[in-house]
Design a protein around this motif. Sequence first.
Motif, short mmCIF file in Angstrom:
data_model
loop_
_atom_site.label_atom_id
_atom_site.label_comp_id
_atom_site.label_asym_id
_atom_site.label_seq_id
_atom_site.Cartn_x
_atom_site.Cartn_y
_atom_site.Cartn_z
N PRO A 95 0.83 -1.21 0.00
CA PRO A 95 0.00 0.00 0.00
C PRO A 95 0.87 1.26 0.00
O PRO A 95 1.85 1.33 0.73
CB PRO A 95 -0.80 -0.14 1.30
CG PRO A 95 -0.95 -1.61 1.48
CD PRO A 95 0.37 -2.19 1.01
N THR A 96 0.48 2.21 -0.81
CA THR A 96 1.17 3.47 -1.14
C THR A 96 1.92 3.32 -2.46
O THR A 96 2.05 4.29 -3.21
CB THR A 96 2.17 3.94 -0.07
OG1 THR A 96 1.46 4.27 1.11
CG2 THR A 96 2.94 5.19 -0.50
N ARG A 102 -4.74 3.22 -3.03
CA ARG A 102 -4.33 4.07 -1.91
C ARG A 102 -5.57 4.69 -1.28
O ARG A 102 -6.10 5.69 -1.77
CB ARG A 102 -3.38 5.15 -2.42
CG ARG A 102 -2.02 4.61 -2.79
CD ARG A 102 -1.18 5.60 -3.53
NE ARG A 102 -1.37 5.49 -4.97
CZ ARG A 102 -0.72 4.62 -5.74
NH1 ARG A 102 0.13 3.79 -5.20
NH2 ARG A 102 -0.94 4.59 -7.04
N THR A 104 -8.17 6.81 0.82
CA THR A 104 -8.15 8.19 1.30
C THR A 104 -8.89 8.35 2.62
O THR A 104 -8.82 9.42 3.23
CB THR A 104 -8.78 9.13 0.25
OG1 THR A 104 -10.12 8.68 -0.02
CG2 THR A 104 -7.97 9.11 -1.04
N TYR A 113 -1.77 2.77 6.63
CA TYR A 113 -0.45 3.34 6.39
C TYR A 113 0.50 3.21 7.59
O TYR A 113 1.56 3.83 7.61
CB TYR A 113 -0.58 4.81 5.99
CG TYR A 113 -1.38 4.97 4.71
CD1 TYR A 113 -0.87 4.52 3.50
CD2 TYR A 113 -2.65 5.54 4.72
CE1 TYR A 113 -1.60 4.64 2.33
CE2 TYR A 113 -3.39 5.67 3.55
CZ TYR A 113 -2.86 5.22 2.36
OH TYR A 113 -3.58 5.33 1.19
N ASN A 232 -3.46 9.68 -5.92
CA ASN A 232 -3.25 9.69 -4.46
C ASN A 232 -1.87 9.22 -4.02
O ASN A 232 -1.68 8.88 -2.85
CB ASN A 232 -4.31 8.84 -3.75
CG ASN A 232 -5.72 9.29 -4.04
OD1 ASN A 232 -6.44 8.62 -4.77
ND2 ASN A 232 -6.12 10.43 -3.49
N PHE A 233 -0.90 9.21 -4.94
CA PHE A 233 0.42 8.73 -4.53
C PHE A 233 1.05 9.64 -3.48
O PHE A 233 1.51 9.19 -2.42
CB PHE A 233 1.36 8.60 -5.73
CG PHE A 233 2.79 8.31 -5.32
CD1 PHE A 233 3.14 7.05 -4.88
CD2 PHE A 233 3.76 9.30 -5.34
CE1 PHE A 233 4.44 6.79 -4.47
CE2 PHE A 233 5.06 9.05 -4.95
CZ PHE A 233 5.41 7.79 -4.52
N SER A 236 -0.75 9.57 -0.09
CA SER A 236 -0.54 8.34 0.68
C SER A 236 0.89 8.26 1.21
O SER A 236 1.12 7.78 2.34
CB SER A 236 -0.86 7.11 -0.17
OG SER A 236 0.04 6.98 -1.25
#
Length: 332
Positions: A95-96, A102, A104, A113, A232-233, A236
């Motif tokens: 994840p990320t 990713r 939100t 995260y 969303n990179f 995240s």
Amino acid sequence: MALPSVQRVFLESIASSSDPEGRFIEVNGIQTYYKKVIPQSHKHLLQNQHFIPNETNKPVILLLHHILGNLYTWRHHMQPLADATGCHVIAYDRPTFGFTERPTKWEEGQNPYTQEASVDFAVQLVANLGYKNRKIAFAGVSGGGGIICAIAIKYPDLVHSLILIAPSIRPEDQGPPPIGRHILGSAPGRLFIKIALYQYLPLTLFYHNTNSIPDWETVVKPTYRVPLTLPNFYESFSWLMKYFVPLNILPNKDILTQKPILYISGDDDRYLHVDKHREVFDEIASTPTSSTSHPNFKMEFKVINECGHLPQDEKPQEVLNSIIDFLISLQI
């Protein structure tokens, strides 16, 4: 049935055009990108009998990449590992990173995260792929090495062996200091991340000599930069820094030594010097439970010459040979 999110549809579209062998599976509510390979000798059985054989006494090999990496880093290793060991080999985008979704938003206590979430995520992925309660031979590079150590501490019965490639294990080596994580987790920090990664990713600091990597400019470098364009990179990655708490590994080193360990370091690791890796290895190896009388005791320290912090990228064949020799020595 609810419609898939725009992010999921976009990631699926980009991933399928980039690598048709990749697949998606939902893990803890997150659409996760992964690849699985089986030995070439099994593929004719799959075609003829419509199932994937896997001997019950064989572990599954799971590969975890580094921060700012993705499963592409294992491109030279997956099929040869499967063919040499007879095991199924799995790699995934944490994840990320990469093509994995990713989120939100998340429910209280379900933050994807955190480092703790990364530990449980890897175990759940293997279970969701149909290998629940199967022994796992873990290989992790840098931060991925820290995660697999934490898995061995929390879920020792699942672990067959640990392959630590330039692992970040000590608290001071697991990412930036608290004040740095606080800054990177803020709005100004997010802007800094965007500017810095757009300019410098992949970080040449992690390598001894990028000129020695075939197709660095034309293939490797562009592939590592793909996530910079995905939804969303930067958000995240900022959250990853904000919620980052180092894993508590070395205080539990007596649990680690109950499993066979291969520790690999480059001789020119400019992120974590080879001498620091040697210190960590010696500290683990010196625990009271580390004795030849322990049935699973086996620890090896391997230094690869002219190599930086990411040996699997820079010296893939040497890393592959070391892993295969190690696993075969365990009569895998």
